[in-house]
Design a protein around this motif. Structure first.
Motif, PDB file in Angstrom:
ATOM      1  N   VAL A 249     112.808  52.444  27.791  1.00  0.00           N
ATOM      2  CA  VAL A 249     112.787  53.738  27.096  1.00  0.00           C
ATOM      3  C   VAL A 249     112.936  54.866  28.115  1.00  0.00           C
ATOM      4  O   VAL A 249     112.689  54.691  29.301  1.00  0.00           O
ATOM      5  N   MET A 250     113.325  56.028  27.618  1.00  0.00           N
ATOM      6  CA  MET A 250     113.492  57.199  28.495  1.00  0.00           C
ATOM      7  C   MET A 250     112.144  57.813  28.856  1.00  0.00           C
ATOM      8  O   MET A 250     111.100  57.290  28.503  1.00  0.00           O
ATOM      9  N   GLY A 251     112.185  58.950  29.511  1.00  0.00           N
ATOM     10  CA  GLY A 251     110.951  59.644  29.871  1.00  0.00           C
ATOM     11  C   GLY A 251     110.964  60.169  31.290  1.00  0.00           C
ATOM     12  O   GLY A 251     109.982  60.732  31.760  1.00  0.00           O
ATOM     13  N   ARG A 252     112.056  59.908  31.994  1.00  0.00           N
ATOM     14  CA  ARG A 252     112.180  60.303  33.411  1.00  0.00           C
ATOM     15  C   ARG A 252     110.985  59.783  34.211  1.00  0.00           C
ATOM     16  O   ARG A 252     110.785  58.586  34.257  1.00  0.00           O
ATOM     17  N   HIS A 253     110.140  60.670  34.787  1.00  0.00           N
ATOM     18  CA  HIS A 253     109.022  60.185  35.614  1.00  0.00           C
ATOM     19  C   HIS A 253     107.761  59.949  34.792  1.00  0.00           C
ATOM     20  O   HIS A 253     106.705  59.629  35.333  1.00  0.00           O
TER      21      HIS A 253
ATOM     22  N   GLY B  14     117.944  54.251  25.929  1.00  0.00           N
ATOM     23  CA  GLY B  14     118.699  55.399  26.461  1.00  0.00           C
ATOM     24  C   GLY B  14     118.776  56.585  25.514  1.00  0.00           C
ATOM     25  O   GLY B  14     117.783  56.988  24.907  1.00  0.00           O
ATOM     26  N   HIS B  15     119.999  57.112  25.370  1.00  0.00           N
ATOM     27  CA  HIS B  15     120.163  58.364  24.632  1.00  0.00           C
ATOM     28  C   HIS B  15     119.998  58.230  23.120  1.00  0.00           C
ATOM     29  O   HIS B  15     119.984  59.251  22.426  1.00  0.00           O
ATOM     30  N   THR B  16     119.852  56.997  22.609  1.00  0.00           N
ATOM     31  CA  THR B  16     119.584  56.898  21.158  1.00  0.00           C
ATOM     32  C   THR B  16     118.290  57.658  20.844  1.00  0.00           C
ATOM     33  O   THR B  16     118.117  58.166  19.738  1.00  0.00           O
ATOM     34  N   GLN B  17     117.395  57.733  21.822  1.00  0.00           N
ATOM     35  CA  GLN B  17     116.109  58.392  21.593  1.00  0.00           C
ATOM     36  C   GLN B  17     116.212  59.914  21.581  1.00  0.00           C
ATOM     37  O   GLN B  17     115.282  60.593  21.181  1.00  0.00           O
ATOM     38  N   ARG B  18     117.308  60.434  22.082  1.00  0.00           N
ATOM     39  CA  ARG B  18     117.461  61.897  22.139  1.00  0.00           C
ATOM     40  C   ARG B  18     118.111  62.444  20.869  1.00  0.00           C
ATOM     41  O   ARG B  18     118.072  63.656  20.618  1.00  0.00           O
ATOM     42  N   GLY B  19     118.743  61.549  20.099  1.00  0.00           N
ATOM     43  CA  GLY B  19     119.494  62.041  18.946  1.00  0.00           C
ATOM     44  C   GLY B  19     118.777  61.809  17.632  1.00  0.00           C
ATOM     45  O   GLY B  19     117.659  61.293  17.594  1.00  0.00           O
TER      46      GLY B  19
ATOM     47  N   SER C 253     122.855  72.610  28.690  1.00  0.00           N
ATOM     48  CA  SER C 253     123.433  72.158  29.973  1.00  0.00           C
ATOM     49  C   SER C 253     122.326  72.089  31.013  1.00  0.00           C
ATOM     50  O   SER C 253     121.236  72.600  30.816  1.00  0.00           O
ATOM     51  N   ARG C 254     122.652  71.417  32.119  1.00  0.00           N
ATOM     52  CA  ARG C 254     121.787  71.482  33.310  1.00  0.00           C
ATOM     53  C   ARG C 254     122.613  72.287  34.316  1.00  0.00           C
ATOM     54  O   ARG C 254     123.727  71.891  34.637  1.00  0.00           O
ATOM     55  N   CYS C 255     122.078  73.421  34.761  1.00  0.00           N
ATOM     56  CA  CYS C 255     122.908  74.368  35.521  1.00  0.00           C
ATOM     57  C   CYS C 255     122.433  74.537  36.959  1.00  0.00           C
ATOM     58  O   CYS C 255     121.399  75.150  37.222  1.00  0.00           O
TER      59      CYS C 255
ATOM     60  N   GLY D 234     110.709  72.039  24.803  1.00  0.00           N
ATOM     61  CA  GLY D 234     111.618  71.157  24.064  1.00  0.00           C
ATOM     62  C   GLY D 234     112.102  70.059  24.979  1.00  0.00           C
ATOM     63  O   GLY D 234     112.983  70.271  25.810  1.00  0.00           O
ATOM     64  N   THR D 235     111.477  68.909  24.894  1.00  0.00           N
ATOM     65  CA  THR D 235     111.904  67.732  25.669  1.00  0.00           C
ATOM     66  C   THR D 235     111.275  66.492  25.049  1.00  0.00           C
ATOM     67  O   THR D 235     110.113  66.536  24.626  1.00  0.00           O
ATOM     68  N   ILE D 236     112.042  65.400  25.017  1.00  0.00           N
ATOM     69  CA  ILE D 236     111.465  64.173  24.458  1.00  0.00           C
ATOM     70  C   ILE D 236     110.399  63.592  25.392  1.00  0.00           C
ATOM     71  O   ILE D 236     109.598  62.767  24.972  1.00  0.00           O
ATOM     72  N   ASP D 237     110.367  64.057  26.653  1.00  0.00           N
ATOM     73  CA  ASP D 237     109.527  63.385  27.661  1.00  0.00           C
ATOM     74  C   ASP D 237     108.018  63.646  27.520  1.00  0.00           C
ATOM     75  O   ASP D 237     107.217  62.892  28.046  1.00  0.00           O
ATOM     76  N   ARG D 238     107.646  64.731  26.881  1.00  0.00           N
ATOM     77  CA  ARG D 238     106.247  65.183  26.790  1.00  0.00           C
ATOM     78  C   ARG D 238     105.565  65.163  28.154  1.00  0.00           C
ATOM     79  O   ARG D 238     104.537  64.505  28.352  1.00  0.00           O
TER      80      ARG D 238
ATOM     81  N   ALA E 191     109.250  51.799  31.005  1.00  0.00           N
ATOM     82  CA  ALA E 191     109.673  53.195  31.186  1.00  0.00           C
ATOM     83  C   ALA E 191     110.762  53.225  32.256  1.00  0.00           C
ATOM     84  O   ALA E 191     110.645  52.554  33.282  1.00  0.00           O
ATOM     85  N   GLU E 192     111.795  54.051  32.010  1.00  0.00           N
ATOM     86  CA  GLU E 192     112.928  54.069  32.957  1.00  0.00           C
ATOM     87  C   GLU E 192     112.485  54.463  34.371  1.00  0.00           C
ATOM     88  O   GLU E 192     113.102  54.036  35.351  1.00  0.00           O
ATOM     89  N   GLY E 193     111.408  55.258  34.469  1.00  0.00           N
ATOM     90  CA  GLY E 193     110.989  55.738  35.791  1.00  0.00           C
ATOM     91  C   GLY E 193     109.936  54.870  36.453  1.00  0.00           C
ATOM     92  O   GLY E 193     109.298  55.290  37.427  1.00  0.00           O
TER      93      GLY E 193
END
Ligand code: F6P
Length: 339
Positions: free
Chosen positions: A187-191, A268-273, A89-91, A143-147, A240-242
């Motif tokens: 593709v994902m990666g945030r910033h 999107g989320h296909t890359q996370r699974g 989760s993100r809390c 643990g993150t796909i973003d490296r 890149a999405e960011g």
């Protein structure tokens, strides 16, 4: 090849025997390989004669006291599975002092002596605060796909995410060349542009647009024209999405205004699974196991990561949340290969 330097925990005061019960949680976005890391933490904890506990739903579950015993068999048959069996989760509440106090109480009630947090930068900020405010020994496992975490060259999930992206680009390429089309693949990666750079190079993209290096619509169009002059009838532009345009949808509109038609695919989320690659499984197994060894060697806070080919330890204080950056020489190689 990963190596673990003999001197890794040298100099740590051996206070490890005070630790009898170690809990593990996953936090932030899920990443393929997190299950392999959970398995490693649980099994190494048990192998060292300690008790293993699992926290459900990351920090949110910790606040609610969702902590339960883990056995060696509770992590059987998960090394090959994507996602996280502990859920994540993100809390928001954990970002505040009162939330962290609640988490500390929950750990005390269950007699948990130390925590392993598998997650990204944001999760480690919370881990640092928990240690500093309440003295709970906490070790982070990236643990993150973003490296995108300073202090480590590798994060669990990145390799799988890139491989997924490349596989999908290969498929899109078939249609792009059959129909003579330009595709924007987001593709994902945030910033961070790390996923974009690696996916783009490995997928043979004609252009790669990353947040770290500014470009212009004109430059992207010139790239397409250059390809056409060279006889290309299709192009793949990895976005890149960011990036500065705010993703592929916005860039598609800009290209349209400039008179260039492009189809858009958001990965999107296909890359996370999906099933983690062998490389992610190996990384996760190693870092998860070393995280437990760190605690038992007297380390009280910090992240176990990788620098070069060596497993390393970085204090949470040194993880400043600043962007890791894209090596400009790699971007320049990518450009030259995409003529
Ligand atoms: O940090 C991992 C990541 O997948 C980023 O690449 C992405 O920007 C973000 O998480 C998406 O988060 P969520 O799934 O919570 O929307």
């Amino acid at each position: 090849m990963l190596t673990i330097p003999k001197t890794l925990f040298k100099g740590e005061k051996k206070k490890g025997d005070q630790i009898k019960r170690i809990a593990v949680l996953t936090s932030g976005g899920d990443a393929p390989g997190m299950n392999a890391a959970i398995r490693a933490v649980v099994r190494m904890t048990i192998a060292q004669g300690c008790e293993s506990m699992g926290v459900q739903r990351g920090y949110a579950g910790l606040l609610d006291g969702m902590i339960h015993p883990m056995s060696a068999s509770s992590v059987a048959n998960i090394i090959q599975r994507g996602g996280t069996i502990l859920k994540t989760s993100r809390c928001e509440e954990f970002m505040h002092k009162a939330g962290r106090k609640k988490a500390y109480e929950a750990l005390r009630i269950q007699s948990v002596d130390a925590l392993v947090v598998i997650g990204g930068d944001g999760s480690f900020r919370g881990a640092r605060a928990l240690y500093e405010e309440h003295g709970v020994p906490v070790i982070g496992v990236p643990g993150t796909i973003d490296r995108d975490i300073a202090g480590t060259d590798a994060t669990i999930g990145f390799d799988t995410a890139v491989n997924t992206g490349v596989e999908l680009i290969d498929k899109i390429r078939d249609t792009a060349s059959s129909h003579d089309r330009t595709f924007l693949v987001e593709v994902m990666g945030r910033h961070s542009g790390m996923i974009a750079l690696h996916t783009g190079v490995c997928g043979g993209a004609e252009s790669i647009v990353v947040p770290e290096i500014k470009t212009t619509v004109k430059a992207i169009c010139e790239g397409i024209d250059r390809g056409v002059r060279r006889g290309k009838t299709s192009s793949i532009i990895v976005v890149a999405e960011g990036c500065q345009f705010g993703g592929a949808a916005a860039l598609e509109k800009e290209l349209k205004k400039a008179g260039y038609a492009a189809k858009m695919v958001i990965l999107g989320h296909t890359q996370r699974g999906g099933t983690p690659t062998a490389s992610d499984r190996f990384l996760a197994s190693t870092l998860g196991a070393v995280a437990v060894e760190a605690l038992l060697s007297g380390v009280r806070e910090g992240m176990i990561g990788v620098k070069g080919s060596e497993v390393n330890l970085t204090s949470f204080k040194k993880l400043n949340g600043k962007p890791v950056g894209i090596p400009p020489e790699l971007m320049s190689i990518a450009k030259k290969l995409a003529v």
